[in-house]
Enzyme design. Structure first.
Site, PDB file in Angstrom:
ATOM      1  N   ASP A 151       2.560   0.108  -2.701  1.00 25.81           N
ATOM      2  CA  ASP A 151       1.834   0.967  -1.763  1.00 25.81           C
ATOM      3  C   ASP A 151       0.448   0.371  -1.535  1.00 25.81           C
ATOM      4  O   ASP A 151      -0.271   0.070  -2.498  1.00 25.81           O
ATOM      5  CB  ASP A 151       1.708   2.380  -2.328  1.00 25.81           C
ATOM      6  CG  ASP A 151       1.143   3.344  -1.296  1.00 25.81           C
ATOM      7  OD1 ASP A 151       1.948   3.936  -0.555  1.00 25.81           O
ATOM      8  OD2 ASP A 151      -0.090   3.485  -1.232  1.00 25.81           O
ATOM      9  N   ASN A 159      -7.230   2.978   8.303  1.00 26.55           N
ATOM     10  CA  ASN A 159      -6.864   3.534   9.612  1.00 26.55           C
ATOM     11  C   ASN A 159      -8.025   4.320  10.214  1.00 26.55           C
ATOM     12  O   ASN A 159      -8.323   4.198  11.408  1.00 26.55           O
ATOM     13  CB  ASN A 159      -5.649   4.454   9.479  1.00 26.55           C
ATOM     14  CG  ASN A 159      -4.333   3.721   9.723  1.00 26.55           C
ATOM     15  OD1 ASN A 159      -4.312   2.684  10.388  1.00 26.55           O
ATOM     16  ND2 ASN A 159      -3.256   4.255   9.187  1.00 26.55           N
ATOM     17  N   HIS A 164      -5.586   2.868  14.240  1.00 30.60           N
ATOM     18  CA  HIS A 164      -4.176   2.678  13.881  1.00 30.60           C
ATOM     19  C   HIS A 164      -3.657   1.298  14.256  1.00 30.60           C
ATOM     20  O   HIS A 164      -2.741   0.774  13.610  1.00 30.60           O
ATOM     21  CB  HIS A 164      -3.313   3.760  14.544  1.00 30.60           C
ATOM     22  CG  HIS A 164      -3.534   5.122  13.962  1.00 30.60           C
ATOM     23  ND1 HIS A 164      -3.031   5.493  12.731  1.00 30.60           N
ATOM     24  CD2 HIS A 164      -4.226   6.197  14.418  1.00 30.60           C
ATOM     25  CE1 HIS A 164      -3.375   6.738  12.461  1.00 30.60           C
ATOM     26  NE2 HIS A 164      -4.106   7.198  13.469  1.00 30.60           N
ATOM     27  N   ASP A 168      -1.576  -1.074  11.806  1.00 29.09           N
ATOM     28  CA  ASP A 168      -0.313  -1.774  12.085  1.00 29.09           C
ATOM     29  C   ASP A 168      -0.448  -3.266  11.787  1.00 29.09           C
ATOM     30  O   ASP A 168       0.477  -3.892  11.242  1.00 29.09           O
ATOM     31  CB  ASP A 168       0.091  -1.574  13.548  1.00 29.09           C
ATOM     32  CG  ASP A 168       0.560  -0.164  13.840  1.00 29.09           C
ATOM     33  OD1 ASP A 168       0.827   0.584  12.874  1.00 29.09           O
ATOM     34  OD2 ASP A 168       0.665   0.198  15.031  1.00 29.09           O
ATOM     35  N   GLU A 194       2.866   3.213   4.452  1.00 30.28           N
ATOM     36  CA  GLU A 194       2.395   1.975   3.818  1.00 30.28           C
ATOM     37  C   GLU A 194       3.123   1.700   2.508  1.00 30.28           C
ATOM     38  O   GLU A 194       2.651   0.926   1.672  1.00 30.28           O
ATOM     39  CB  GLU A 194       0.881   2.063   3.566  1.00 30.28           C
ATOM     40  CG  GLU A 194       0.459   3.091   2.545  1.00 30.28           C
ATOM     41  CD  GLU A 194       0.227   4.483   3.119  1.00 30.28           C
ATOM     42  OE1 GLU A 194      -0.489   5.270   2.490  1.00 30.28           O
ATOM     43  OE2 GLU A 194       0.779   4.788   4.204  1.00 30.28           O
TER      44      GLU A 194
END
Length: 280
Positions: A151, A159, A164, A168, A194
Site C-alpha cells: 500500500d 492526491n 488526482h 494516477d 493504492e
C-alpha cells in the site's frame, strides 16, 4: 366454168368479211373476259396476301410491343435486383462491422476483467485466482509461496496536494517499479485504490524478504516529477511466506493484509513478515 363454182360476187364477199370480224371480236371478247377473270383471281389472291400481311404486321407489332414491355420489365427487375444486392452488401458489411465490434468489446471486457485499466497489472480477480491456484500447489509443484500486500503511504495527501492526475501518475509509476523487480513467474495485481498484491512461488523466506525490500527501496528512491515538482513515494508491505498448502487463499491474503496494517501502524515504509510457522 360452172356457175356454181364461181366466187361470190362482191356482196357475198362482204358478208364473209363481216362474219369473220364478228368471230374475231367475239374471240377477243372471250379472251378479255378470261383475262379479267384471271385478273380478278389475282386480285383476290393479292387481297388475301395483303390481308395476311396486314394481320402478320399487326401480330409482329404486338409481339414487338410485348417484347419491349418484357425488356423494360426485365431491366426494371435487374435494377431492383442490383439495388437489393447493394442493400444486402451494405447489410452484410454492417453486420460484419457489428460482429467485429462485438468481438472487440468482448475482448476489451475480458481484458478489463483480467487487467487493471490504469496500471496494466492484473485485476483483483485475476491476481486472487493466481493466489488460489498457487496456494494449493505448495508442497507439490512449488516448494513455497510468498504473498505480499502493498500500500502506497500517504497517498491521499499526494492526491490532495497535487491532484488526482498526479495520483494516477504515481500509481502507474509504482506499477512500472513492480514490473521491473518481478520475474516472469511472479505476478502483481491491483486490489483497488493504492493497494496491490504480489504472489511469487518457490521463494524461500530470505529471498522473499529480499524481494519485498528491493521493491520498498525502489519506491523510496524513485525520482518522480509532476509538473516540475518532485513526488515522494513510500510503500508499506505485509509479507506471508508458507511452505504448506493453503486451501483458503482468501485467508492467506487476509494474513498479508493484517501484516500490511501492522507496517502502517509501526511507522510505514517498512516490511512486516510472517512465516507459516506463525500460522494457526
Amino acid at each position: 366454168m360452172d356457175p356454181s363454182n364461181r366466187p361470190c360476187d362482191g356482196q357475198d364477199m362482204d358478208g364473209l368479211a363481216d362474219f369473220s370480224l364478228f368471230e374475231q371480236e367475239k374471240a377477243i371478247m372471250q379472251r378479255s373476259e378470261q383475262m379479267l377473270e384471271a385478273l380478278d383471281a389475282v386480285a383476290d389472291g393479292v387481297k388475301v396476301l395483303a390481308k395476311a400481311y396486314s394481320e402478320s404486321y399487326r401480330a409482329q407489332r404486338r409481339m414487338m410491343r410485348m417484347s419491349d414491355r418484357m425488356q423494360a420489365d426485365l431491366q426494371e427487375a435487374n435494377r431492383q435486383l442490383r439495388e437489393q444486392a447493394e442493400h444486402l452488401a451494405q447489410l452484410n458489411n454492417a453486420l460484419s462491422d457489428e460482429v467485429h465490434e462485438r468481438e472487440r468489446l468482448t475482448a476489451e471486457l475480458e481484458r478489463l476483467a483480467l487487467e487493471d485499466a490504469l496500471t496494466g497489472l492484473f485485476s483483483r480477480r485475476r491476481v486472487i485466482d493466481c493466489v488460489e491456484g498457487m496456494a494449493e500447489s505448495v508442497g507439490e509443484e512449488a516448494r513455497s509461496l510468498a504473498v505480499m500486500m502493498l500500500d502506497l503511504d500517504d497517498f491521499k495527501a499526494l492526491n490532495d496536494t497535487h491532484g488526482h492526475a498526479a495520483g494516477d501518475f504515481a500509481l502507474e509509476s509504482f506499477a512500472e517499479i513492480l514490473r521491473g523487480e518481478l520475474s516472469a513467474e511472479q505476478y502483481a495485481g491491483r486490489m483497488g485504490g493504492e493497494e496491490f498484491l504480489v504472489v511469487a512461488a518457490d521463494l524461500e523466506l530470505e529471498a522473499a524478504v529480499d524481494l519485498a525490500e528491493r521493491i520498498r527501496r525502489a519506491v523510496e528512491h524513485a525520482s518522480l516529477h509532476w509538473k516540475g515538482e518532485r513526488l515522494s513515494l513510500a510503500v508499506s508491505i505485509g509479507l506471508v511466506v508458507t511452505t504448506s498448502p493453503w486451501p483458503d487463499a482468501g485467508e492467506l491474503v487476509a494474513r498479508a493484509d493484517d501484516l500490511l496494517y501492522r507496517a502502517k501502524n509501526e511507522g510505514r515504509n517498512r516490511v512486516i513478515v510472517q512465516t507459516h510457522g506463525d500460522h494457526g
